[in-house]
Design a protein around this motif. Structure first.
Motif, PDB file in Angstrom:
ATOM      1  N   ILE A   1     -25.283  27.058 -15.892  1.00 30.76           N
ATOM      2  CA  ILE A   1     -24.170  26.028 -15.804  1.00 30.76           C
ATOM      3  C   ILE A   1     -25.348  24.902 -15.269  1.00 30.76           C
ATOM      4  O   ILE A   1     -25.714  24.993 -14.173  1.00 30.76           O
ATOM      5  CB  ILE A   1     -22.991  26.203 -15.208  1.00 30.76           C
ATOM      6  CG1 ILE A   1     -22.098  27.587 -15.463  1.00 30.76           C
ATOM      7  CG2 ILE A   1     -22.315  25.018 -14.831  1.00 30.76           C
ATOM      8  CD1 ILE A   1     -21.781  27.277 -16.747  1.00 30.76           C
TER       9      ILE A   1
ATOM     10  N   VAL B   1     -18.597  27.066  -9.705  1.00 30.59           N
ATOM     11  CA  VAL B   1     -19.281  28.358 -10.498  1.00 30.59           C
ATOM     12  C   VAL B   1     -18.910  29.245  -9.798  1.00 30.59           C
ATOM     13  O   VAL B   1     -19.233  29.656  -8.600  1.00 30.59           O
ATOM     14  CB  VAL B   1     -20.666  27.813 -11.002  1.00 30.59           C
ATOM     15  CG1 VAL B   1     -20.901  29.047 -11.746  1.00 30.59           C
ATOM     16  CG2 VAL B   1     -20.927  26.325 -11.421  1.00 30.59           C
TER      17      VAL B   1
ATOM     18  N   THR C   1     -18.930  33.535  -9.691  1.00 32.12           N
ATOM     19  CA  THR C   1     -19.454  34.513 -10.582  1.00 32.12           C
ATOM     20  C   THR C   1     -19.040  35.922  -9.908  1.00 32.12           C
ATOM     21  O   THR C   1     -18.768  35.836  -8.675  1.00 32.12           O
ATOM     22  CB  THR C   1     -20.934  34.750 -10.505  1.00 32.12           C
ATOM     23  OG1 THR C   1     -21.503  34.702  -9.077  1.00 32.12           O
ATOM     24  CG2 THR C   1     -21.670  33.477 -11.372  1.00 32.12           C
TER      25      THR C   1
ATOM     26  N   ASN D   1     -25.913  34.490 -10.455  1.00 35.49           N
ATOM     27  CA  ASN D   1     -25.448  34.171  -9.325  1.00 35.49           C
ATOM     28  C   ASN D   1     -26.687  33.416  -8.386  1.00 35.49           C
ATOM     29  O   ASN D   1     -26.018  33.287  -7.087  1.00 35.49           O
ATOM     30  CB  ASN D   1     -24.721  35.190  -8.705  1.00 35.49           C
ATOM     31  CG  ASN D   1     -23.836  34.915  -7.463  1.00 35.49           C
ATOM     32  OD1 ASN D   1     -23.268  33.626  -7.258  1.00 35.49           O
ATOM     33  ND2 ASN D   1     -23.677  35.631  -6.316  1.00 35.49           N
ATOM     34  N   GLU D   2     -27.668  32.912  -8.984  1.00 39.82           N
ATOM     35  CA  GLU D   2     -28.545  32.370  -8.154  1.00 39.82           C
ATOM     36  C   GLU D   2     -28.518  30.902  -8.808  1.00 39.82           C
ATOM     37  O   GLU D   2     -28.600  30.716  -9.835  1.00 39.82           O
ATOM     38  CB  GLU D   2     -29.727  33.081  -8.107  1.00 39.82           C
ATOM     39  CG  GLU D   2     -29.925  34.519  -7.314  1.00 39.82           C
ATOM     40  CD  GLU D   2     -31.133  35.005  -7.013  1.00 39.82           C
ATOM     41  OE1 GLU D   2     -31.611  35.555  -5.973  1.00 39.82           O
ATOM     42  OE2 GLU D   2     -31.937  35.045  -8.176  1.00 39.82           O
ATOM     43  N   SER D   3     -29.091  29.865  -7.958  1.00 37.75           N
ATOM     44  CA  SER D   3     -28.988  28.676  -8.171  1.00 37.75           C
ATOM     45  C   SER D   3     -30.469  27.703  -7.710  1.00 37.75           C
ATOM     46  O   SER D   3     -31.073  28.369  -7.126  1.00 37.75           O
ATOM     47  CB  SER D   3     -27.855  27.933  -7.763  1.00 37.75           C
ATOM     48  OG  SER D   3     -27.982  27.569  -6.264  1.00 37.75           O
TER      49      SER D   3
ATOM     50  N   HIS E   1     -28.483  20.445 -10.704  1.00 38.97           N
ATOM     51  CA  HIS E   1     -28.305  21.822 -10.477  1.00 38.97           C
ATOM     52  C   HIS E   1     -28.096  22.747 -11.473  1.00 38.97           C
ATOM     53  O   HIS E   1     -27.315  22.579 -12.178  1.00 38.97           O
ATOM     54  CB  HIS E   1     -26.892  21.833  -9.512  1.00 38.97           C
ATOM     55  CG  HIS E   1     -26.897  20.831  -8.263  1.00 38.97           C
ATOM     56  ND1 HIS E   1     -27.329  21.184  -6.829  1.00 38.97           N
ATOM     57  CD2 HIS E   1     -26.817  19.302  -8.223  1.00 38.97           C
ATOM     58  CE1 HIS E   1     -27.084  20.115  -6.356  1.00 38.97           C
ATOM     59  NE2 HIS E   1     -26.776  18.962  -7.009  1.00 38.97           N
TER      60      HIS E   1
ATOM     61  N   ILE F   1     -27.212  26.849 -11.886  1.00 40.45           N
ATOM     62  CA  ILE F   1     -26.712  28.229 -11.716  1.00 40.45           C
ATOM     63  C   ILE F   1     -26.656  29.098 -12.725  1.00 40.45           C
ATOM     64  O   ILE F   1     -26.072  28.976 -13.836  1.00 40.45           O
ATOM     65  CB  ILE F   1     -25.139  27.891 -11.070  1.00 40.45           C
ATOM     66  CG1 ILE F   1     -25.122  26.942 -10.250  1.00 40.45           C
ATOM     67  CG2 ILE F   1     -24.619  29.200 -10.704  1.00 40.45           C
ATOM     68  CD1 ILE F   1     -24.592  25.555 -10.281  1.00 40.45           C
ATOM     69  N   VAL F   2     -27.524  30.187 -12.741  1.00 44.35           N
ATOM     70  CA  VAL F   2     -27.423  31.249 -13.719  1.00 44.35           C
ATOM     71  C   VAL F   2     -26.265  31.991 -13.430  1.00 44.35           C
ATOM     72  O   VAL F   2     -25.797  32.434 -12.449  1.00 44.35           O
ATOM     73  CB  VAL F   2     -28.913  31.995 -13.323  1.00 44.35           C
ATOM     74  CG1 VAL F   2     -28.698  33.306 -14.221  1.00 44.35           C
ATOM     75  CG2 VAL F   2     -30.138  31.232 -13.407  1.00 44.35           C
ATOM     76  N   VAL F   3     -25.411  32.139 -14.823  1.00 43.82           N
ATOM     77  CA  VAL F   3     -24.455  33.057 -14.697  1.00 43.82           C
ATOM     78  C   VAL F   3     -24.597  34.268 -15.598  1.00 43.82           C
ATOM     79  O   VAL F   3     -23.820  35.137 -15.518  1.00 43.82           O
ATOM     80  CB  VAL F   3     -23.301  32.363 -15.398  1.00 43.82           C
ATOM     81  CG1 VAL F   3     -22.695  31.277 -13.958  1.00 43.82           C
ATOM     82  CG2 VAL F   3     -23.304  31.482 -16.411  1.00 43.82           C
TER      83      VAL F   3
ATOM     84  N   HIS G   1     -20.413  28.883  -5.996  1.00 48.72           N
ATOM     85  CA  HIS G   1     -21.294  27.635  -5.911  1.00 48.72           C
ATOM     86  C   HIS G   1     -20.501  26.498  -5.939  1.00 48.72           C
ATOM     87  O   HIS G   1     -19.732  26.286  -7.107  1.00 48.72           O
ATOM     88  CB  HIS G   1     -22.301  27.526  -7.052  1.00 48.72           C
ATOM     89  CG  HIS G   1     -23.262  28.876  -7.209  1.00 48.72           C
ATOM     90  ND1 HIS G   1     -24.442  28.949  -6.678  1.00 48.72           N
ATOM     91  CD2 HIS G   1     -23.137  30.079  -7.454  1.00 48.72           C
ATOM     92  CE1 HIS G   1     -25.026  30.172  -6.632  1.00 48.72           C
ATOM     93  NE2 HIS G   1     -24.146  30.666  -7.092  1.00 48.72           N
TER      94      HIS G   1
ATOM     95  N   PHE H   1     -18.081  35.146 -15.499  1.00 48.37           N
ATOM     96  CA  PHE H   1     -18.537  33.847 -14.694  1.00 48.37           C
ATOM     97  C   PHE H   1     -17.089  32.798 -15.199  1.00 48.37           C
ATOM     98  O   PHE H   1     -16.612  32.867 -16.117  1.00 48.37           O
ATOM     99  CB  PHE H   1     -19.725  33.008 -14.988  1.00 48.37           C
ATOM    100  CG  PHE H   1     -19.817  32.624 -16.124  1.00 48.37           C
ATOM    101  CD1 PHE H   1     -20.451  33.174 -16.996  1.00 48.37           C
ATOM    102  CD2 PHE H   1     -19.510  31.187 -16.618  1.00 48.37           C
ATOM    103  CE1 PHE H   1     -20.553  32.670 -18.441  1.00 48.37           C
ATOM    104  CE2 PHE H   1     -19.713  30.646 -17.616  1.00 48.37           C
ATOM    105  CZ  PHE H   1     -20.154  31.254 -18.884  1.00 48.37           C
TER     106      PHE H   1
END
Lengths: 471, 471
Positions: free
Chosen positions: B448, A450, A452, B424-426, B402, B404-406, A402, A378
């Motif tokens: 993030i 962001v 990824t 890659n999901e938020s 917000h 965002i999973v990295v 994102h 990322f």
């Protein structure tokens, strides 16, 4: 009217880490709230001067136009050198361009990375030189030496010519050693060569025809084959490539006999290395020159600069040391090693540190971005888009993105869908989708991106349309 | 078995910027790949030693347990001092706690921020002291001086007692001046006082009862009123507050007569200031000690450290200079001013720089976060959540977030909804919503966080439930 020609294609490294190949010192804020280039351009915003001609490199074209716009300079011709060929071809290209609209135009050539604090005094000196230039002389400006400087070239003057209103030139002297510098800097017969020239374009053309006809031929060729591109004038690559890499001093000034010099008594510096920055930035009573969040404790004779608001630099007990801190690069050296910073950058480059050439803020025609964090899969960036600007219509093979808008308004295209996002709204750009980011507003747009994916290089980009004609 | 008592409640500033109030040097990686605290704890992972007793402060309790877990140390008692009261109460509290399970337990007290490279040699020295300690002596360990150090206290020894297997103590000497240090460091009769002690807990209790009964009374009171909290033992605040702030040297060692010393010939350093770090980190042939991305060009006798992978530190022509660079703080000083770094930090604190006390990485019981960027109405953070850990159930009055999973997997509660997010999901956390972030997985979770709002302080938080019992 005098047409200023500003040279800003150089990429010096002796002010590293503030000056780097991708963002050299003329565009940096070294002294004051605007860049040296902006200060140089504003120096010629007066009734006596026509719109400037800027000569720069491809990498800097959008930085230059953006900085001109910020400085309130609406009209300028920007010539793009296909690559850097020293001052002779650059100056001649500017002069020949000026000659198109007026074959006997009076032009003033100046570097864009020098410090000239007294704008009025400088303009008055230019006016002093005007009669001689109009009469067919190549007028240089010589700075009255303040000290036995070994970092500058000197001009030895002969008698003052009252008819010309300028002194005749005896000869040019390359950077002297300490002994010679001490001897000549105070004898009243030597001035610093500031690289500033005033002349009629037809006179300069004649001088090149006589002393350096090969430079005239290829520069004229590059101008004849130049192409308009988004308002820039790109000099013809084929002709330019045949140009010798030669300085104006070597090609013309050391040979011409219609040369005179107007002495200038005001302050001037080429800010050529950190030691001169220290000197020009008015050291305090302890001899310290500081900028940014700095604490100097028991320090003397030192230059302490933190270039980032969020980074505090503490100097404790330092004597004649310079320390320049940025979040991605820090330089520490004794002031008397300032001349060797270029060598240090060469060592960094050899060791493949990106900081040797890259700047944390990556300037693009539409704005800039900077990396905030990265992991193996990322990357986080802050992206700034100028009002009205637009990124290319693009897609990526290896990453999804994102975007979270944190300031301003974004117009976002993702495949067939167009949405407007305002502060605190976000959008997801799936891998492979064709997308575009625009700032439709009147205020800057800032978003956090962001990314990824398995590969996050800048070169994973397919461009479908680009307002700036990039490939 | 010997029970180690590790003191790690200190928060020294002389190794600033690496050591700060909120993340002091014992927890930092100064030499090697683990922290000094981890190295200290591992020194006692051997058959001869029981599970350690850790004495630390409230602010460091989760850092300590996390670092123990990372070092593979599963069992330890952690005593929390309500505030720092110097070494006498801390050591006594640890000893009295050990006495609960064995009234004549043998304990070894050691600071957790010293460097002891030869683990086997050190353990052998401890074994040397065991007979004397079992016989009722308070055994100290004295380091054979390597140089006329003025930064340490000394122990003057009398004759060696063969029956005890240790030397008798003549007296303790405070940090000497240069002249005295030169005289005593090589006479064979003086050892450095390393602050390491071996004794039976009943013997130490007797010594306190005799020499410092008021310390015994309030420490015993603090232990009697201690409360279990998530596996930590919180010493009673009321009793603790009445404890005098006094060192073990002053309270006991300078007064007791059942005192002996085991000489230790191995390497040892308290890493008390950067100069000792320079010395212990094996300077190269030019006398330079470097770590991280550093280029040392024409340097000698210098300490050059960059604590961040993304920040290159260039030293050019430096002589006997120390430079320590972090993205938020840089220190530059001559090595011989290392003792004054604490004063510099005091000046920074006075000037209200957060860097004086705060660390860029903010440790929390569930993991950590660090600021990546901020603007007037937004803030970006990298958030790291340990496997199985959970943030509190909370809401904010002034900001939306917000996420965002990295890396890893997040379990996210927003009001009544619970979702699992993978890389890659938020998710969007609206202002005012009651939310919680958990890491349900077996791998670390990194996300993030982009906050937007009119106020972004850490204190805009309403906690409804918290696994770590924070308010």
């Amino acid at each position: 009217m005098i047409t200023p020609i500003l040279l800003c294609g150089g990429s010096g490294t002796r002010l590293w880490p503030l000056s780097r190949k991708r963002f050299p010192k003329q565009f940096a804020q070294i002294a004051g709230d605007s860049s040296l280039f902006q200060q140089s351009a504003q120096r010629f915003q007066a009734a006596a001067f026509a719109d400037p001609i800027i000569v720069t490199g491809d990498m800097f074209r959008f930085i230059a136009t953006r900085q001109l716009a910020e400085a309130g300079i609406a009209h300028a011709a920007v010539l793009i050198e296909p690559d850097a060929r020293n001052t002779a071809p650059a100056i001649l290209a500017g002069a020949l361009h000026a000659a198109k609209s007026n074959p006997t135009a009076l032009v003033l050539v100046a570097p864009s990375d020098h410090l000239v604090p007294d704008v009025e005094g400088f303009r008055a000196a230019v006016e002093m030189g005007r009669p001689a230039a109009e009469a067919g002389q190549i007028v240089t400006f010589g700075i009255r030496p303040e000290r036995p400087e070994t970092g500058y070239g000197y001009i030895k003057i002969r008698s003052f010519d009252d008819a010309l209103g300028a002194a005749l030139v005896d000869r040019f002297i390359e950077k002297p050693d300490v002994e010679v510098a001490e001897q000549i800097s105070s004898d009243g017969e030597h001035l610093w060569n500031a690289g500033i020239f005033l002349f009629r374009v037809d006179i300069l053309r004649d001088a090149f025809a006589h002393h350096a006809p090969e430079v005239l031929e290829c520069t004229q060729g590059a101008l004849d084959t130049a192409e308009e591109d988004l308002g820039f004038l790109r000099l013809g690559t084929e002709a330019w490539k045949t140009c010798p890499d030669v300085s104006i001093d070597y090609a013309i000034m050391e040979r011409a006999d219609n040369l005179c010099v107007v002495p200038y008594d005001g302050a001037w510096s080429d800010l050529g290395e950190w030691n001169s920055v220290w000197r020009e930035l008015h050291p305090n009573a302890d001899g310290n020159s500081t900028s940014g969040p700095v604490e100097a404790i028991d320090c003397s004779g030192s230059l302490l600069r933190s270039e980032s608001e969020g980074q505090v630099l503490v100097g404790l007990g330092l004597k004649d040391i310079m320390a320049v801190a940025m979040p991605d690069a820090v330089l520490v050296a004794p002031r008397d090693r300032a001349q060797d910073v270029g060598k240090a950058v060469a060592a960094l480059k050899k060791a493949e540190y990106p900081q040797a050439t890259d700047f944390p803020r990556d300037n693009r025609p539409w704005g800039w971005f900077e990396a905030l964090a990265h992991g193996s899969r990322f990357q986080v960036k802050r992206v700034y888009v100028h009002p009205g600007a637009s990124l290319s219509l693009q897609s990526h093979h290896h990453r999804a993105e994102h975007w979270i808008v944190v300031e301003g308004t974004a117009k976002v295209t993702v495949d067939d869908e167009i949405t407007l996002l305002s502060e605190n709204e976000s959008v997801y750009i799936p891998l492979g989708s064709v997308h575009r980011l625009e700032n439709p507003g009147l205020l800057p747009l800032i978003l956090i991106e962001v990314q990824t994916g398995s590969y996050l290089g800048e070169d994973d980009i397919v461009r479908y349309e680009d307002a700036y004609r990039r490939k």
